[in-house]
Design an enzyme around this catalytic site. Structure first.
Site, PDB file in Angstrom:
ATOM      1  CB  SER A  89      32.571  32.956  29.447  1.00  0.00           C
ATOM      2  OG  SER A  89      33.897  32.810  29.946  1.00  0.00           O
ATOM      3  CE  LYS A 121      31.239  35.829  30.958  1.00  0.00           C
ATOM      4  NZ  LYS A 121      31.932  37.041  31.172  1.00  0.00           N
ATOM      5  CG  HIS A 180      31.969  32.480  34.268  1.00  0.00           C
ATOM      6  ND1 HIS A 180      32.870  33.435  33.854  1.00  0.00           N
ATOM      7  CD2 HIS A 180      32.397  31.316  33.715  1.00  0.00           C
ATOM      8  CE1 HIS A 180      33.797  32.873  33.090  1.00  0.00           C
ATOM      9  NE2 HIS A 180      33.518  31.586  32.995  1.00  0.00           N
ATOM     10  CG  ASN A 181      33.235  37.385  34.453  1.00  0.00           C
ATOM     11  OD1 ASN A 181      33.002  36.361  33.828  1.00  0.00           O
ATOM     12  ND2 ASN A 181      33.504  38.526  33.854  1.00  0.00           N
ATOM     13  CD  GLU A 188      37.375  35.367  34.351  1.00  0.00           C
ATOM     14  OE1 GLU A 188      36.485  34.864  33.634  1.00  0.00           O
ATOM     15  OE2 GLU A 188      37.837  36.504  34.140  1.00  0.00           O
TER      16      GLU A 188
HETATM   17  C1  6PG Z   1      35.189  35.752  30.088  1.00  0.00           C
HETATM   18  C2  6PG Z   1      35.940  36.798  30.839  1.00  0.00           C
HETATM   19  C3  6PG Z   1      35.663  38.133  30.226  1.00  0.00           C
HETATM   20  C4  6PG Z   1      36.671  39.181  30.591  1.00  0.00           C
HETATM   21  C5  6PG Z   1      36.506  39.698  31.968  1.00  0.00           C
HETATM   22  C6  6PG Z   1      37.809  40.057  32.617  1.00  0.00           C
HETATM   23  O1  6PG Z   1      34.413  35.073  30.723  1.00  0.00           O
HETATM   24  O2  6PG Z   1      35.431  35.625  28.875  1.00  0.00           O
HETATM   25  O3  6PG Z   1      35.538  36.804  32.159  1.00  0.00           O
HETATM   26  O4  6PG Z   1      34.345  38.451  30.515  1.00  0.00           O
HETATM   27  O5  6PG Z   1      37.941  38.737  30.363  1.00  0.00           O
HETATM   28  O6  6PG Z   1      35.717  40.844  31.830  1.00  0.00           O
HETATM   29  O7  6PG Z   1      37.495  40.809  33.702  1.00  0.00           O
HETATM   30  P1  6PG Z   1      38.482  41.773  34.455  1.00  0.00           P
HETATM   31  O8  6PG Z   1      39.038  42.743  33.453  1.00  0.00           O
HETATM   32  O9  6PG Z   1      37.617  42.397  35.470  1.00  0.00           O
HETATM   33  O10 6PG Z   1      39.565  40.894  34.997  1.00  0.00           O
END
Ligand code: 6PG
Length: 484
Positions: free
Chosen positions: A133, A187, A190-191, A194
């Site tokens: 990430s 991960k 985590h997303n 996010e």
């Molecule tokens: C990270 C982000 C990365 C990416 C996501 C965005 O941890 O660096 O999460 O993995 O930016 O895939 O996801 P979306 O396009 O679904 O918002």
């Protein structure tokens, strides 16, 4: 063919921005890096533009690439997650030998990672699904890395990954998460977190903009200020930047010319699907995923605008709200909702870990999420402390520090939900998080009604509060109760 003394310690396959930035990060940290991309132009571009940043060994075939790696070979795949990943893994595995390590650094679905690890183990190859990430900037300057896979591969891989990861208080933001799919699972969550984190910031913006009538520039200042307190985080910081941006073409705030339809690549959705299977309520993440989907239902939204009755709406003035007090209430509602999303995310990680016998330590995760990753925040230090104090904490919300915080936040949180409802502004994560919170603390839930209904129409039975066992009422008979 490369001579043995200048073999590469690590290789990167897939040289789009993430892959080439990661390769540069390894090279800048003194490692010889083998690089390969399916179309050789990208490899040549990387060498032409950044070849002077360290030692790169460029190959135009997988076989040459593999031959340029020191044993046990370590190759990180940075390609778009999906079918392409299997093809690349198999090509590498064919050219590799026993004990070599293939690392998938993309956002792969953890169940694919479990399968791939098993398939590679059968061929005596180590397979490490590693969540990475931090976006493009993180890949170059220090991401947060979440490797799963066999523990033995961590012995070899650990020092390499530690040398390129972000560092917070002297601790690199990388650790072995657990076997097979554990790294990609965390991960994924985590997303999911996010998504919730981004949505609560969006909801705060919505309230300040369309409730308190503030301009994007004013809200940007508010976020800058928030960023020096409890909410200090990368996402708050970049939101302040986005809101301050003026569109060069129209002179309007950029935020007003961006189409309000949020995209998603799937990791948030996966988090919710996995949570459904595990039976873990990740309501904050779920609402955040649905909010993105709703925002993108442009036709339906257009059909509803001006048609669905709003009822009698209040205004900021008619509610007699004070702007500064409201801003503070919104900050607290954001903080509380964010806490709920993290608590739920950690619940999901604990449940996933138990289900797959991964033995993931939530404290380790909070530690490696403090830097490098998208959800990096000062607040994660508090989560580390919470798990230090009680590794078996039933919910993050029940940690002594967070309980104290919640005592301070709760009244503001309730006021914000009431005001949002009266103003007719949607706050799906703020509101559902408060419902989750009230459900957790409720002495009685309406689940008793559901059990009664289930027993009535399907003889599904219910438990009693005063004795053990399963019971059924003879609803269509004399309505006496039997024990089953
Ligand atoms: C990270 C982000 C990365 C990416 C996501 C965005 O941890 O660096 O999460 O993995 O930016 O895939 O996801 P979306 O396009 O679904 O918002």
């Amino acid at each position: 063919m490369t001579s043995p003394e200048n073999l590469a310690q690590i290789g990167v396959v897939g040289l789009a921005v993430m892959g080439s930035n990661l390769a540069r990060n390894f090279a800048r940290n003194g490692h010889t890096v083998a690089v390969y991309n399916r179309s050789p132009e990208k490899t040549r571009d990387l060498i032409a533009e950044h070849g002077d940043e360290g030692t790169f060994l460029a190959s135009e075939t997988v076989e040459d690439f593999v031959a340029s790696l020191e044993r046990p070979r370590k190759a990180i795949i940075m390609v778009q997650a999906g079918a392409a990943t299997d093809a690349v893994i198999n090509q590498l595995a064919d050219a590799m030998e026993d004990g070599d390590i293939i690392i998938d650094g993309g956002n792969a679905l953890y169940s694919d990672t479990i399968r791939r690890e098993r398939e590679m183990a059968e061929r005596n190859r180590h397979f490490v699904g590693a969540g990475i990430s931090g976006g493009e900037e993180g890949a170059l300057n220090g991401p947060s890395i979440m490797p799963g896979g066999p523990k033995e591969s961590w012995e070899t891989l650990g020092p390499l990954l530690e040398s390129v990861a972000a560092v917070v208080d002297g601790t690199p933001c990388v650790t072995h998460i657990g076997p097979d799919g554990a790294g990609h699972f965390v991960k994924m969550v985590h997303n999911g977190i996010e998504y919730a984190d981004m949505q609560v910031i969006g909801e705060a913006y919505q309230l300040l903009r369309y409730g308190a009538g503030m301009s994007p520039a004013e809200i940007s200042e508010v976020f800058r200020e928030w960023n020096s307190g409890d909410l200090d985080s990368y996402l708050i910081e970049i939101t302040a930047e986005v809101l301050a941006q003026v569109d060069a073409e129209t002179g309007k705030p950029l935020i007003d010319v961006i189409v309000d339809a949020a995209g998603q690549k799937g990791t948030g959705r996966w988090t919710v699907k996995a949570a459904l299977d595990l039976g873990i309520p990740v309501t904050g993440i779920g609402e955040a995923v649905f909010a993105r989907a709703l925002s993108s239902s442009l036709e339906q939204r257009a059909a509803a605008q001006g048609v669905l009755p709003a009822g009698e709406l209040a205004t900021f003035e008619s509610l007699g709200l004070d702007r500064d007090a409201f801003i503070e209430d919104v900050r607290r509602a954001l903080y509380a909702s964010k806490l709920v999303a993290y608590a739920q995310g950690f619940d999901e990680i604990r449940a996933g870990s138990a289900e797959h016998a991964w033995d993931v330590d939530p404290r380790d995760l909070a530690t490696i999420w403090r830097g490098g990753c998208i959800i990096r925040a000062k607040f994660l230090n508090r989560i580390v402390e919470a798990y230090d104090a009680d590794p078996q904490l039933p919910s993050l919300l029940l940690d002594a520090y967070f309980l104290d915080e919640l005592r301070d936040l709760i009244d503001s949180w309730r006021r914000v939900i009431v005001a949002a409802t009266q103003l007719g502004l949607p706050v799906p994560v703020f509101a559902s998080s408060l419902s989750y919170y009230d459900s957790l603390r409720a002495e009685r839930l309406p689940a008793a009604v559901i059990q009664g209904q289930r027993d009535y129409f399907g003889a599904h039975t219910y438990g009693r509060v005063d004795k053990p066992g399963a019971f059924h009422t003879l609803w269509s008979g004399d309505r006496s109760e039997i024990e089953v």
